[in-house]
Design an enzyme around this catalytic site. Structure first.
Site, PDB file in Angstrom:
ATOM      1  N   LEU A  44       0.825  -1.218   0.000  1.00  0.00           N
ATOM      2  CA  LEU A  44       0.000   0.000   0.000  1.00  0.00           C
ATOM      3  C   LEU A  44       0.852   1.258   0.000  1.00  0.00           C
ATOM      4  CD1 LEU A  44      -3.185   0.810   1.949  1.00  0.00           C
ATOM      5  CD2 LEU A  44      -1.189   2.242   2.395  1.00  0.00           C
ATOM      6  N   ASN A  46       0.624   5.456   0.394  1.00  0.00           N
ATOM      7  CA  ASN A  46      -0.238   6.626   0.614  1.00  0.00           C
ATOM      8  C   ASN A  46       0.528   7.909   0.339  1.00  0.00           C
ATOM      9  OD1 ASN A  46       0.425   5.399   3.349  1.00  0.00           O
ATOM     10  ND2 ASN A  46      -0.478   7.251   4.138  1.00  0.00           N
ATOM     11  N   ASP A  47       0.643   8.809   1.260  1.00  0.00           N
ATOM     12  CA  ASP A  47       1.090  10.182   0.949  1.00  0.00           C
ATOM     13  C   ASP A  47       2.420  10.273   0.184  1.00  0.00           C
ATOM     14  OD1 ASP A  47      -0.774  10.151   2.955  1.00  0.00           O
ATOM     15  OD2 ASP A  47       0.429  11.260   4.391  1.00  0.00           O
ATOM     16  N   GLN A  63       4.768   7.113   1.344  1.00  0.00           N
ATOM     17  CA  GLN A  63       4.416   6.208   2.427  1.00  0.00           C
ATOM     18  C   GLN A  63       4.139   4.835   1.843  1.00  0.00           C
ATOM     19  OE1 GLN A  63       3.492   7.114   6.181  1.00  0.00           O
ATOM     20  NE2 GLN A  63       5.376   7.944   5.320  1.00  0.00           N
ATOM     21  N   TYR A 106       6.446   8.065   9.407  1.00  0.00           N
ATOM     22  CA  TYR A 106       5.291   8.747   8.825  1.00  0.00           C
ATOM     23  C   TYR A 106       5.718   9.916   7.939  1.00  0.00           C
ATOM     24  CZ  TYR A 106       1.445   6.236  11.117  1.00  0.00           C
ATOM     25  OH  TYR A 106       0.509   5.308  11.483  1.00  0.00           O
ATOM     26  N   SER A 107       4.738  10.608   7.392  1.00  0.00           N
ATOM     27  CA  SER A 107       4.978  11.590   6.327  1.00  0.00           C
ATOM     28  C   SER A 107       5.843  12.765   6.743  1.00  0.00           C
ATOM     29  CB  SER A 107       3.639  12.136   5.837  1.00  0.00           C
ATOM     30  OG  SER A 107       3.007  11.147   5.081  1.00  0.00           O
ATOM     31  N   ARG A 168       2.303  15.447  13.678  1.00  0.00           N
ATOM     32  CA  ARG A 168       3.081  14.785  12.617  1.00  0.00           C
ATOM     33  C   ARG A 168       3.156  15.597  11.328  1.00  0.00           C
ATOM     34  NH1 ARG A 168      -1.313  11.354  13.623  1.00  0.00           N
ATOM     35  NH2 ARG A 168      -3.053  11.613  12.168  1.00  0.00           N
TER      36      ARG A 168
HETATM   37  C1  FRU Z   1      -2.140  11.093   5.908  1.00  0.00           C
HETATM   38  C2  FRU Z   1      -1.424  10.399   7.049  1.00  0.00           C
HETATM   39  C3  FRU Z   1      -0.381  11.304   7.683  1.00  0.00           C
HETATM   40  C4  FRU Z   1       0.582  10.314   8.270  1.00  0.00           C
HETATM   41  C5  FRU Z   1       0.575   9.227   7.238  1.00  0.00           C
HETATM   42  C6  FRU Z   1       0.782   7.838   7.772  1.00  0.00           C
HETATM   43  O1  FRU Z   1      -2.656  10.207   4.976  1.00  0.00           O
HETATM   44  O2  FRU Z   1      -2.343   9.941   8.007  1.00  0.00           O
HETATM   45  O3  FRU Z   1      -0.903  12.212   8.628  1.00  0.00           O
HETATM   46  O4  FRU Z   1       1.859  10.848   8.454  1.00  0.00           O
HETATM   47  O5  FRU Z   1      -0.673   9.284   6.594  1.00  0.00           O
HETATM   48  O6  FRU Z   1       0.912   6.930   6.743  1.00  0.00           O
END
Ligand code: FRU
Length: 496
Positions: A44, A46-47, A63, A106-107, A168
């Site tokens: 997966l 994400n950001d 991510q 994390y991001s 974060r």
């Molecule tokens: C946004 C988020 C960020 C975090 C990251 C974790 O999608 O929730 O706030 O750092 O994804 O994967």
């Protein structure tokens, strides 16, 4: 306090023999995997994180959870390109093996400091399913691309008083010789905020306070994620992803939404004078975007073309999500305009061109391709209701419908064999000034579509998971309408 354990909190270093190869093999045959959009090999995404044009190359981190379509232990994956078109996968940039990042890297964002790229990220810490804390961390990439974690990590330990463990997504920028870090945060009263740290060397940080951001968001907003800030044409823009907004008529229709705020930042005094704020993208799948400065100092943006807490049809193939195409942003009269980055023109091959004139009904203007860029101009519109159907076949179709008397545009993705996200509705809409003509620029890449309306004033980013035969493009109108189109097929086999 004891740390929380669950199988999904393991890193790629703990992969069993052949496990990663098997994960890759499972998702390779997918017909939904985009070609020219950055996507994960498996697992997966994400950001987007740490975006930079550094030392002559574009770097995109994102991510990534390797072991399936789940939000588990997040790593920073890494791809790079010299032209924003051909991307090359690099070894995982940040693997969260240290105590200060025990539940994921994390991001965060990046900034160049003394010829090296500083990658800021959040070390996520979990004590139980509900209790967490956060450390802010630094990794440094040198000119040769070697990435090391800063030996004095974490650069910020824990969270300041008055906030929960939800702190974060560092965004660092420099103003008048001082570095500032914006962080998304949750106050102890469970409302969202942005807090600020400062530093003279980008490594030693002290807490400065909370940004006074007069957004008038409802108290239901419990967290502001992924702050991003830039100055363009002498104007300040803040992009942020608030959680907990209630849907309004044409706004905040997704579970999580993204806004941009236009106004004036006085970082010294911790104020952002808001002139206006708007939703950034009107589609179903868009979140946590970040911007950075491109080769020619233009402002580029990538977003995550995905949404949290939702299952997607590609989950069963062992991969989830992709990023948007790179977009160049501009600010005009307080509105953010988004255009596909110019570099994407390099993907164009033989265009198919045509014109049409409709009095009432539907006409097909293309079929057969699942990767293309469509430039469409609708002209001399007398119709009240008109629009187009993409990914069209006898049984399927994504419908973009304009309504002139209501001055709205609506995207409907209900008509697919593989529907998903229905719990949040199958329609997204926006107000739009509709006169006698409408311009569209549309990017289709297998399971993602990005629709830029009227020069990028309004943009819809959405995922769809069509059958292979659903490639038709149709235009419809309830009264007279003329138009012309150029369909560029885009050839790319990126990041297999
Ligand atoms: C946004 C988020 C960020 C975090 C990251 C974790 O999608 O929730 O706030 O750092 O994804 O994967």
């Amino acid at each position: 306090m004891n740390r929380y354990t669950e199988p999904k909190y393991r890193t790629i270093n703990d992969a069993k023999e052949n496990e990663l190869d098997q994960l890759q093999a499972k998702s390779t045959s997918s017909t939904w995997k985009p070609a020219y959009h950055i996507h994960p090999g498996y697992g997966l995404m994400n950001d987007p994180n740490g975006l930079a044009y550094f030392n002559g190359e574009f770097h995109v981190f994102y991510q990534w959870y390797p072991f399936g379509p789940t939000h588990g232990m997040k790593h920073w994956a890494h791809v790079k390109s010299t032209d924003l078109i051909d991307w090359k996968r690099l070894p995982t940039a940040i693997v969260p093996v240290e105590d200060y990042e025990s539940h994921g890297a994390y991001s965060g964002a990046s900034i160049e400091v003394d010829g090296e790229l500083y990658l800021y990220y959040t070390g996520n810490i979990k004590y139980s399913a509900e209790e967490r804390s956060a450390n802010q961390c630094l990794a440094i990439m040198d000119k040769d691309g070697a990435i090391r974690k800063y030996e004095q990590n974490p650069i910020i330990e824990g969270v300041p008083e008055g906030y929960t463990g939800h702190v974060r997504d560092p965004k660092v920028f420099k103003k008048n010789d001082t570095y500032y870090m914006l962080l998304g945060a949750q106050r102890s009263n469970l409302t969202g905020a942005i807090i600020v740290y400062e530093s003279s060397n980008a490594r030693d940080w002290s807490f400065k306070g909370e940004l006074d951001l007069d957004l008038n968001l409802p108290d239901t907003c419990y967290m502001l994620e992924c702050p991003d800030y830039f100055e363009l044409n002498g104007q300040d823009v803040l992009v942020v992803s608030p959680q907990g907004l209630e849907p309004e008529e044409h706004a905040y229709q997704n579970l999580y939404n993204v806004i941009y705020v236009h106004g004036e930042l006085d970082i010294e005094n911790l104020t952002f004078k808001v002139e206006s704020h708007h939703e950034l993208d009107k589609g179903f799948d868009f979140y946590a975007p970040q911007t950075f400065e491109g080769k020619n100092k233009e402002r580029l943006l990538f977003g995550w073309a995905g949404m949290g807490e939702m299952d997607y049809p590609s989950d069963k193939e062992g991969w989830a999500h992709c990023l948007t195409i790179p977009r160049e942003v501009d600010v005009l009269d307080g509105r953010l305009i988004q255009k596909p980055a110019k570099e994407l023109k390099k993907l164009r091959t033989e265009p198919a061109k045509g014109e049409f004139s409709l009095s009432q009904g539907t006409t097909e203007i293309g079929a057969g391709s699942d990767q293309y860029e469509l430039e469409l101009s609708l002209e001399s519109i007398e119709a009240e209701i008109f629009g187009l159907r993409l990914f069209s076949s006898e049984t399927e179709g994504l419908v973009l419908e304009f309504n002139r008397s209501e001055q709205t545009v609506t995207l409907n993705r209900e008509n697919f064999a593989e529907t998903f996200g229905g719990e949040y509705g199958f329609e997204r809409s926006s107000k739009l000034e509709i006169g006698e003509s409408v311009d569209l620029q549309i990017f289709v890449d297998r399971s993602i579509v990005e629709i830029f309306i009227n020069g990028g004033e309004t943009v819809f980013t959405s995922r769809v998971f069509p059958l292979e035969k659903s490639t038709g493009i149709e235009v419809f109108a309830d009264r007279k309408m003329m138009g012309s189109f150029i369909n560029h097929s885009l050839i790319a086999e990126n990041l297999l």
